[in-house]
Design a protein around this motif. Structure first.
Motif, mmCIF file in Angstrom:
data_model
loop_
_atom_site.group_PDB
_atom_site.id
_atom_site.type_symbol
_atom_site.label_atom_id
_atom_site.label_comp_id
_atom_site.label_asym_id
_atom_site.label_seq_id
_atom_site.Cartn_x
_atom_site.Cartn_y
_atom_site.Cartn_z
ATOM 1 N N GLU A 271 0.627 3.874 -2.747
ATOM 2 C CA GLU A 271 0.819 5.105 -2.963
ATOM 3 C C GLU A 271 2.075 6.260 -3.647
ATOM 4 O O GLU A 271 1.678 7.425 -3.778
ATOM 5 C CB GLU A 271 -0.121 5.649 -1.289
ATOM 6 N N ARG A 272 2.814 5.901 -2.746
ATOM 7 C CA ARG A 272 4.259 6.413 -3.283
ATOM 8 C C ARG A 272 4.376 6.943 -4.940
ATOM 9 O O ARG A 272 4.625 7.685 -5.456
ATOM 10 C CB ARG A 272 5.630 5.397 -2.942
ATOM 11 N N GLY B 85 1.284 6.947 -7.158
ATOM 12 C CA GLY B 85 0.185 7.734 -7.256
ATOM 13 C C GLY B 85 -0.670 6.405 -7.971
ATOM 14 O O GLY B 85 -1.537 6.550 -8.868
ATOM 15 N N SER C 1 -3.687 4.347 -7.613
ATOM 16 C CA SER C 1 -5.048 4.520 -6.614
ATOM 17 C C SER C 1 -6.262 2.778 -6.007
ATOM 18 O O SER C 1 -6.517 2.582 -5.693
ATOM 19 C CB SER C 1 -6.257 5.294 -7.460
ATOM 20 N N PRO D 56 0.715 -1.126 0.062
ATOM 21 C CA PRO D 56 0.001 -0.226 -0.054
ATOM 22 C C PRO D 56 0.673 1.300 0.206
ATOM 23 O O PRO D 56 0.839 2.993 -0.933
ATOM 24 C CB PRO D 56 -0.691 -0.442 0.933
ATOM 25 N N ALA D 57 1.833 1.350 0.362
ATOM 26 C CA ALA D 57 2.810 2.656 0.781
ATOM 27 C C ALA D 57 3.675 2.805 -0.448
ATOM 28 O O ALA D 57 3.474 3.847 -1.033
ATOM 29 C CB ALA D 57 3.997 2.437 1.907
ATOM 30 N N SER E 116 -4.792 -0.900 -7.175
ATOM 31 C CA SER E 116 -3.576 -1.828 -7.260
ATOM 32 C C SER E 116 -3.920 -3.130 -8.311
ATOM 33 O O SER E 116 -3.101 -4.449 -8.433
ATOM 34 C CB SER E 116 -2.704 -2.420 -6.289
#
Length: 243
Positions: free
Chosen positions: A96-97, A99, A101, A92-93, A103
């Motif tokens: 997010e890193r 961009g 939305s 998840p990190a 996966s």
């Protein structure tokens, strides 16, 4: 007594359960020893996005395929016990890193995974093994241990990715690296500069002594090169081998 319908429902439930809890190695088991043709067939559904990611981030298409093969064996809905998701198993990190939305969206997942690989290759100056290890364990672990960390999972991961990459693109998997020869590091493969012997006369009272330049003792080689490395160097640096 269970009916055939009940057995099918139970089997379906097991598939759903394992889909969210299977370990990375179990998910990839079908790809680790697969032939290049088999991997290409598994990758066919995402071939367009993989090619786009390869062009966009200037990394080999076969390397992306190798990472996907080991991460998820092309299972778009794969989820690891640690929470990594999708084809390239984005945490998840990490998602997010870069961009992401969703996966489980194949395009977002592959583009982000390829971008992360590109970043890691730059981060470790093109060292493919370090980049692949960083993809699995995080770049901080590579810094912490000064190389591939002593984790069996990461070491096996690097071995499997490189092995599949080598099968898919043997001509690309061997990359020129800084090479140690006679104690001198040089890149790319070029003739070593040999210091010229120089003589000078030194007066010592009534006598004259001649001093001849002596090069420093050669450092021992750090490792014996493999067969593949020798063949590569023979092709690209024939001047280093006796005719």
């Amino acid at each position: 007594m269970m009916t055939s319908h009940s057995i099918k429902r139970l089997a379906a439930a097991c598939v759903v359960f394992t889909g969210i809890s299977l370990s990375q190695s179990a998910l990839a088991a079908g790809c680790l020893s697969a032939s290049p043709l088999s991997i290409e067939r598994k990758a066919a559904a995402h071939a367009g996005v993989i090619s786009q990611a390869a062009r966009q981030y200037s990394i080999d298409r076969e390397l992306i395929q190798a990472v996907i093969a080991v991460e998820s064996c092309f299972n778009q809905r794969a989820v690891s016990p640690a929470g990594a998701q999708g084809l390239m198993q984005l945490m998840p990190a990490t998602a997010e890193r870069f961009g992401v939305s969703d996966s489980f969206n194949a395009k977002q997942n592959i583009l982000a995974g390829a971008r992360y690989l590109q970043w890691l290759l730059k981060r470790f100056n093109g060292n493919l093994r370090y980049a692949v290890a960083g993809y699995n364990a995080g770049e901080g672990r590579i810094d912490q241990y000064g190389g591939i960390p002593p984790f069996k999972e990461t070491q096996n991961y690097v071995k499997h990715v490189i092995a599949i990459y080598s099968r898919l693109a043997p001509e690309k998997a061997v990359t020129p690296k800084n090479t140690i020869a006679n104690g001198t590091v040089y890149f790319p493969y070029a003739p070593l500069k040999k210091p010229a012997n120089t003589s000078r006369q030194v007066s010592a009272g009534q006598s004259t002594a001649t001093q001849v330049y002596q090069p420093a003792p050669l450092k021992p080689l750090t490792a014996k090169p493999g067969r593949q490395g020798i063949d590569y160097m023979r092709k690209h640096a024939p001047h280093l081998f006796r005719q």
